[in-house]
Design a protein around this motif. Structure first.
Motif, short mmCIF file in Angstrom:
data_model
loop_
_atom_site.label_atom_id
_atom_site.label_comp_id
_atom_site.label_asym_id
_atom_site.label_seq_id
_atom_site.Cartn_x
_atom_site.Cartn_y
_atom_site.Cartn_z
N SER A 128 -28.25 -30.34 -22.43
CA SER A 128 -29.78 -31.27 -22.84
C SER A 128 -30.51 -30.92 -21.45
O SER A 128 -30.04 -31.27 -20.50
N PRO A 129 -31.78 -30.97 -21.86
CA PRO A 129 -32.69 -31.14 -20.69
C PRO A 129 -33.05 -32.72 -20.45
O PRO A 129 -32.55 -33.42 -21.23
N THR A 130 -33.43 -32.87 -19.13
CA THR A 130 -33.91 -34.31 -19.05
C THR A 130 -35.45 -34.13 -19.07
O THR A 130 -35.97 -33.64 -18.05
N TYR A 131 -36.15 -34.83 -19.84
CA TYR A 131 -37.41 -34.98 -19.66
C TYR A 131 -37.96 -36.48 -19.24
O TYR A 131 -38.79 -36.39 -18.15
N VAL A 132 -37.48 -37.40 -19.76
CA VAL A 132 -37.75 -38.96 -19.03
C VAL A 132 -36.44 -39.60 -19.27
O VAL A 132 -35.92 -40.17 -20.30
N SER A 133 -35.63 -39.70 -18.29
CA SER A 133 -34.58 -40.68 -17.82
C SER A 133 -33.41 -40.51 -18.80
O SER A 133 -32.93 -41.85 -19.45
N GLY A 134 -32.92 -39.59 -19.28
CA GLY A 134 -31.92 -39.47 -20.13
C GLY A 134 -31.85 -38.21 -20.88
O GLY A 134 -32.45 -37.25 -20.44
N ILE A 135 -31.08 -38.00 -22.02
CA ILE A 135 -30.96 -36.78 -22.68
C ILE A 135 -32.07 -36.59 -23.67
O ILE A 135 -32.82 -37.53 -23.90
N SER A 136 -32.24 -35.61 -24.13
CA SER A 136 -33.34 -34.98 -24.88
C SER A 136 -33.26 -35.92 -26.32
O SER A 136 -32.01 -36.29 -26.71
#
Length: 228
Positions: free
Chosen positions: A83-91
């Protein structure tokens, strides 16, 4: 061995996907593996509606791809989550599937060997890796570690020597654990025992009629010494 790699990125050829593809390639050098890489973004996957019907019936009533993917996970010997991290967590894509996947209550990952991959640009990669690690341990897996990779947009993570070395070491560790049928380490064993034997199992056994599907699943997989 059956190996399932799950890409929780909305991008099929992004940094997360590249690392997962490299893991797949390296695993086949260590073990005889039947590998499949699934892009969650390509699946028909609705949000969980919180009805708890799956606990009673054993399957979600929504006619999409969630049950099929959960079945593949249940049949796998090794599962790699990415998973990428975009905002403070998993996608969002990965979280949607986690909500639908029967993981913790049904102990979907019992005796499965797992590895997590998280890509990020600025911060919170370790936080997202912690989310996936907790999911795996709570769900009964033998978790073999996390790969966190800090990359810039458009950058090939495997061009970074530090990340390439992380991937190589993690794959070696994962393949050895699976080949030797390694048990959970002491910390994982204590955490899982507390979660399952103190938290989940007594709660379910107090409400057997509401959790018939869960109990049937435990019985089929020999989980918790439960008979129904």
């Amino acid at each position: 061995m059956n190996v399932l790699l799950i890409n929780g990125s909305p991008r099929k050829n992004g940094a997360t996907a590249k690392i997962l593809a490299e893991i797949e390639h390296r695993l086949t050098e260590h073990i005889q593996a039947n590998c499949e890489l699934v892009n969650i973004s390509e699946l028909d996957l609705e949000f969980c509606r919180g009805c708890s019907g799956c606990y009673r019936t054993g399957a979600c009533f929504i006619p999409d791809n969630a049950e099929n993917l959960s079945g593949k996970i249940a049949r796998a010997d090794i599962v790699v989550f990415g998973s990428p991290t975009y905002v403070s967590g998993i996608s969002g894509q990965m979280k949607t599937f986690v909500d639908r996947g029967h993981f913790v209550i049904e102990q979907l990952l019992t005796d499965t060997y797992t590895l997590s991959v998280v890509t990020y640009e600025n911060a919170d990669g370790s936080s997202a890796a912690g989310i996936l690690e907790k999911l795996c341990i709570f769900s009964g897996a033998v978790h073999c570690g996390n790969i966190t990779a800090r990359v810039s947009p458009g950058q090939n993570p495997l061009a970074v020597r530090r990340i390439e070395k992380k991937v190589a070491a993690a794959v070696k560790r994962l393949s050895r654990a699976a080949l030797r049928r390694k048990k959970r380490n002491l910390v994982q064993a204590i955490i899982h025992s507390a979660v399952f034997n103190i938290g989940i199992k007594p709660f379910i056994l107090k409400k057997p009629d509401a959790y018939t599907g869960v109990l049937e699943h435990w019985k089929k997989r020999g989980i918790g010494g439960v008979s129904v």
